[in-house]
Design a protein around this motif. Sequence first.
Motif, PDB file in Angstrom:
ATOM      1  N   SER A 158     -32.514 -21.222  46.880  1.00 48.77           N
ATOM      2  CA  SER A 158     -32.025 -20.917  45.535  1.00 48.77           C
ATOM      3  C   SER A 158     -31.380 -19.548  45.494  1.00 48.77           C
ATOM      4  O   SER A 158     -31.740 -18.647  46.260  1.00 48.77           O
ATOM      5  CB  SER A 158     -33.161 -20.972  44.513  1.00 48.77           C
ATOM      6  OG  SER A 158     -34.016 -19.847  44.645  1.00 48.77           O
ATOM      7  N   ALA A 159     -30.431 -19.405  44.577  1.00 42.72           N
ATOM      8  CA  ALA A 159     -29.769 -18.112  44.401  1.00 42.72           C
ATOM      9  C   ALA A 159     -30.765 -17.072  43.900  1.00 42.72           C
ATOM     10  O   ALA A 159     -30.663 -15.893  44.252  1.00 42.72           O
ATOM     11  CB  ALA A 159     -28.603 -18.258  43.429  1.00 42.72           C
ATOM     12  N   ARG A 160     -31.730 -17.491  43.089  1.00 39.85           N
ATOM     13  CA  ARG A 160     -32.710 -16.524  42.582  1.00 39.85           C
ATOM     14  C   ARG A 160     -33.559 -15.967  43.722  1.00 39.85           C
ATOM     15  O   ARG A 160     -33.812 -14.762  43.786  1.00 39.85           O
ATOM     16  CB  ARG A 160     -33.603 -17.175  41.525  1.00 39.85           C
ATOM     17  CG  ARG A 160     -34.741 -16.270  41.065  1.00 39.85           C
ATOM     18  CD  ARG A 160     -35.391 -16.778  39.811  1.00 39.85           C
ATOM     19  NE  ARG A 160     -34.472 -16.708  38.676  1.00 39.85           N
ATOM     20  CZ  ARG A 160     -34.829 -16.946  37.407  1.00 39.85           C
ATOM     21  NH1 ARG A 160     -36.075 -17.277  37.124  1.00 39.85           N
ATOM     22  NH2 ARG A 160     -33.944 -16.869  36.437  1.00 39.85           N
ATOM     23  N   GLN A 161     -33.998 -16.842  44.621  1.00 38.67           N
ATOM     24  CA  GLN A 161     -34.776 -16.368  45.758  1.00 38.67           C
ATOM     25  C   GLN A 161     -33.953 -15.392  46.598  1.00 38.67           C
ATOM     26  O   GLN A 161     -34.442 -14.332  46.987  1.00 38.67           O
ATOM     27  CB  GLN A 161     -35.235 -17.539  46.632  1.00 38.67           C
ATOM     28  CG  GLN A 161     -36.070 -17.099  47.823  1.00 38.67           C
ATOM     29  CD  GLN A 161     -36.297 -18.214  48.839  1.00 38.67           C
ATOM     30  OE1 GLN A 161     -35.489 -19.138  48.959  1.00 38.67           O
ATOM     31  NE2 GLN A 161     -37.398 -18.125  49.576  1.00 38.67           N
ATOM     32  N   TRP A 162     -32.689 -15.754  46.854  1.00 39.23           N
ATOM     33  CA  TRP A 162     -31.858 -14.874  47.669  1.00 39.23           C
ATOM     34  C   TRP A 162     -31.552 -13.568  46.931  1.00 39.23           C
ATOM     35  O   TRP A 162     -31.495 -12.504  47.551  1.00 39.23           O
ATOM     36  CB  TRP A 162     -30.576 -15.569  48.100  1.00 39.23           C
ATOM     37  CG  TRP A 162     -29.736 -14.669  48.953  1.00 39.23           C
ATOM     38  CD1 TRP A 162     -28.493 -14.189  48.691  1.00 39.23           C
ATOM     39  CD2 TRP A 162     -30.122 -14.091  50.214  1.00 39.23           C
ATOM     40  NE1 TRP A 162     -28.071 -13.352  49.691  1.00 39.23           N
ATOM     41  CE2 TRP A 162     -29.051 -13.281  50.634  1.00 39.23           C
ATOM     42  CE3 TRP A 162     -31.266 -14.181  51.007  1.00 39.23           C
ATOM     43  CZ2 TRP A 162     -29.099 -12.556  51.835  1.00 39.23           C
ATOM     44  CZ3 TRP A 162     -31.311 -13.465  52.201  1.00 39.23           C
ATOM     45  CH2 TRP A 162     -30.232 -12.664  52.603  1.00 39.23           C
ATOM     46  N   ARG A 163     -31.384 -13.631  45.619  1.00 43.71           N
ATOM     47  CA  ARG A 163     -31.168 -12.398  44.848  1.00 43.71           C
ATOM     48  C   ARG A 163     -32.344 -11.453  45.008  1.00 43.71           C
ATOM     49  O   ARG A 163     -32.168 -10.245  45.230  1.00 43.71           O
ATOM     50  CB  ARG A 163     -30.988 -12.742  43.365  1.00 43.71           C
ATOM     51  CG  ARG A 163     -30.796 -11.522  42.467  1.00 43.71           C
ATOM     52  CD  ARG A 163     -31.196 -11.820  41.040  1.00 43.71           C
ATOM     53  NE  ARG A 163     -32.633 -12.060  40.928  1.00 43.71           N
ATOM     54  CZ  ARG A 163     -33.220 -12.543  39.829  1.00 43.71           C
ATOM     55  NH1 ARG A 163     -32.499 -12.863  38.764  1.00 43.71           N
ATOM     56  NH2 ARG A 163     -34.532 -12.732  39.799  1.00 43.71           N
ATOM     57  N   SER A 174     -23.883 -11.224  49.907  1.00 43.36           N
ATOM     58  CA  SER A 174     -23.418 -12.599  50.053  1.00 43.36           C
ATOM     59  C   SER A 174     -24.236 -13.538  49.178  1.00 43.36           C
ATOM     60  O   SER A 174     -25.221 -13.128  48.560  1.00 43.36           O
ATOM     61  CB  SER A 174     -23.521 -13.022  51.524  1.00 43.36           C
ATOM     62  OG  SER A 174     -24.848 -12.811  51.998  1.00 43.36           O
ATOM     63  N   GLY A 175     -23.832 -14.824  49.146  1.00 46.70           N
ATOM     64  CA  GLY A 175     -24.543 -15.809  48.348  1.00 46.70           C
ATOM     65  C   GLY A 175     -24.881 -17.050  49.150  1.00 46.70           C
ATOM     66  O   GLY A 175     -24.374 -17.260  50.258  1.00 46.70           O
ATOM     67  N   GLN A 208     -22.783 -21.147  41.441  1.00 45.87           N
ATOM     68  CA  GLN A 208     -23.997 -21.280  42.230  1.00 45.87           C
ATOM     69  C   GLN A 208     -24.765 -19.971  42.364  1.00 45.87           C
ATOM     70  O   GLN A 208     -25.995 -19.958  42.376  1.00 45.87           O
ATOM     71  CB  GLN A 208     -23.665 -21.829  43.620  1.00 45.87           C
ATOM     72  CG  GLN A 208     -24.889 -22.204  44.435  1.00 45.87           C
ATOM     73  CD  GLN A 208     -24.536 -22.958  45.704  1.00 45.87           C
ATOM     74  OE1 GLN A 208     -23.400 -22.937  46.152  1.00 45.87           O
ATOM     75  NE2 GLN A 208     -25.513 -23.635  46.290  1.00 45.87           N
ATOM     76  N   ASN A 209     -24.041 -18.865  42.468  1.00 47.23           N
ATOM     77  CA  ASN A 209     -24.668 -17.562  42.700  1.00 47.23           C
ATOM     78  C   ASN A 209     -24.475 -16.565  41.561  1.00 47.23           C
ATOM     79  O   ASN A 209     -25.307 -15.680  41.370  1.00 47.23           O
ATOM     80  CB  ASN A 209     -24.101 -16.940  43.981  1.00 47.23           C
ATOM     81  CG  ASN A 209     -24.497 -17.689  45.230  1.00 47.23           C
ATOM     82  OD1 ASN A 209     -25.634 -17.628  45.672  1.00 47.23           O
ATOM     83  ND2 ASN A 209     -23.542 -18.416  45.818  1.00 47.23           N
ATOM     84  N   GLY A 210     -23.382 -16.685  40.850  1.00 40.57           N
ATOM     85  CA  GLY A 210     -22.985 -15.660  39.888  1.00 40.57           C
ATOM     86  C   GLY A 210     -24.037 -15.268  38.877  1.00 40.57           C
ATOM     87  O   GLY A 210     -24.312 -14.068  38.682  1.00 40.57           O
ATOM     88  N   SER A 212     -19.467 -19.570  49.701  1.00 41.40           N
ATOM     89  CA  SER A 212     -18.091 -19.987  49.404  1.00 41.40           C
ATOM     90  C   SER A 212     -17.556 -19.303  48.159  1.00 41.40           C
ATOM     91  O   SER A 212     -18.259 -19.153  47.154  1.00 41.40           O
ATOM     92  CB  SER A 212     -18.018 -21.500  49.209  1.00 41.40           C
ATOM     93  OG  SER A 212     -18.679 -21.897  48.019  1.00 41.40           O
ATOM     94  N   ALA A 213     -16.293 -18.902  48.225  1.00 43.91           N
ATOM     95  CA  ALA A 213     -15.635 -18.318  47.051  1.00 43.91           C
ATOM     96  C   ALA A 213     -15.557 -19.337  45.927  1.00 43.91           C
ATOM     97  O   ALA A 213     -15.772 -19.006  44.753  1.00 43.91           O
ATOM     98  CB  ALA A 213     -14.250 -17.821  47.426  1.00 43.91           C
ATOM     99  N   HIS A 214     -15.246 -20.590  46.272  1.00 33.65           N
ATOM    100  CA  HIS A 214     -15.024 -21.585  45.219  1.00 33.65           C
ATOM    101  C   HIS A 214     -16.303 -21.948  44.479  1.00 33.65           C
ATOM    102  O   HIS A 214     -16.255 -22.418  43.350  1.00 33.65           O
ATOM    103  CB  HIS A 214     -14.365 -22.846  45.794  1.00 33.65           C
ATOM    104  CG  HIS A 214     -15.242 -23.659  46.695  1.00 33.65           C
ATOM    105  ND1 HIS A 214     -15.232 -23.520  48.067  1.00 33.65           N
ATOM    106  CD2 HIS A 214     -16.157 -24.630  46.429  1.00 33.65           C
ATOM    107  CE1 HIS A 214     -16.091 -24.383  48.602  1.00 33.65           C
ATOM    108  NE2 HIS A 214     -16.667 -25.051  47.637  1.00 33.65           N
ATOM    109  N   GLY A 215     -17.471 -21.719  45.098  1.00 32.34           N
ATOM    110  CA  GLY A 215     -18.715 -22.064  44.437  1.00 32.34           C
ATOM    111  C   GLY A 215     -19.530 -20.888  43.949  1.00 32.34           C
ATOM    112  O   GLY A 215     -20.555 -21.078  43.279  1.00 32.34           O
TER     113      GLY A 215
END
Length: 339
Positions: A167-172, A194-195, A207-209, A200-203
């Motif tokens: 998950s993006a939250r875990q990686w954050r 990174s995310g 997904q991460n923002g 990916s730039a397109h996602g």
Amino acid sequence: MEKPMRSLTILFPALLALSVVGRGTPAPAQEYKGVNLAGAAYSSNKIPGRYGYDYLFPKSGEVTYFHDKGMNIFRLSVLWERLQPTPGAALDADHMKRILAFADQVRAVGGTVILDVHDYGRYRGNLIGSDTVSADDFRDLWTRLGAALHDRHEIWFGLMNEPQQRSARQWRDITQEAISGIRSAGADNPILVSGIGWDSAHGFATQNGPEMAALRDPVHALIFEVHEYFDTDSSGRSAECVPADQAIGRLTSFTTWLHQTGNVGFLGEFGVGRNAACLDVLDRVAAYLAANRSVWRGWTYWAAGPLWGEYMYTLEPTRDGQDRPQMQVLGRHLGHHEG
């Protein structure tokens, strides 16, 4: 979509302009245009591996060739396992000497190094955040690197290549620990974030923002790094490309996110095949990034280095010293520094 296995500055007087989390969009700043120099992260299945056989660092001729073409930034991929053989313990002295020797070559031509930990969010195959490898282990790595490199302002810190956390939250949260460790060590070097989702730039924006926008850096020197390939499935496994307009479309949502959040970005990996359609994509992408330099700090093309052979995306010159077609296109967007 899984990608093929590729594991194979100068002191900023305007550091605050690099990233202004929660502040207004920064004014146009220096553009950084360069290349990934692979080799030190080769043979990730052989740890530690034999230096000069399983893996190697770029030679001085690599920096000279690309600098003379007008490039000013070099992304150096390394493996965490070789850099720190035991989590929580000292950095490997020989590996650090090689990193610094490469950085010395780049600093001598007035360039910048991205020190890229190229481990996909893992250590010895185990995800950071698992029972085997903790976020504290990752923070320890970057705290030690921050302490060792705090006075090397030509080195940017690329926290992790294409993390595979769930998950993006875990990686954050893992990322925030690393940022805090670096700053606690007294290093104000720019940090590339990174995310998940192959970064990916397109996602990234969706997904991460929402999570990554919450990161905090006391010296406001975060740069959000994304990757993008322009084949049909964005995997970087094909020599064919989508039409140029579609290629640009893969970058626009991230550009919008940067404007909306007041951050700056960097295209850390992208590459195309040698056919005419892909070369047109490459030309258009480089022009797009330059036109949006208020939020795009720059790019490093994937990839170069003497071990690539006839890899379809390589920028390494041919055996008889001829520029690759991709280098000829990128040359239109570089300031040359011959001599």
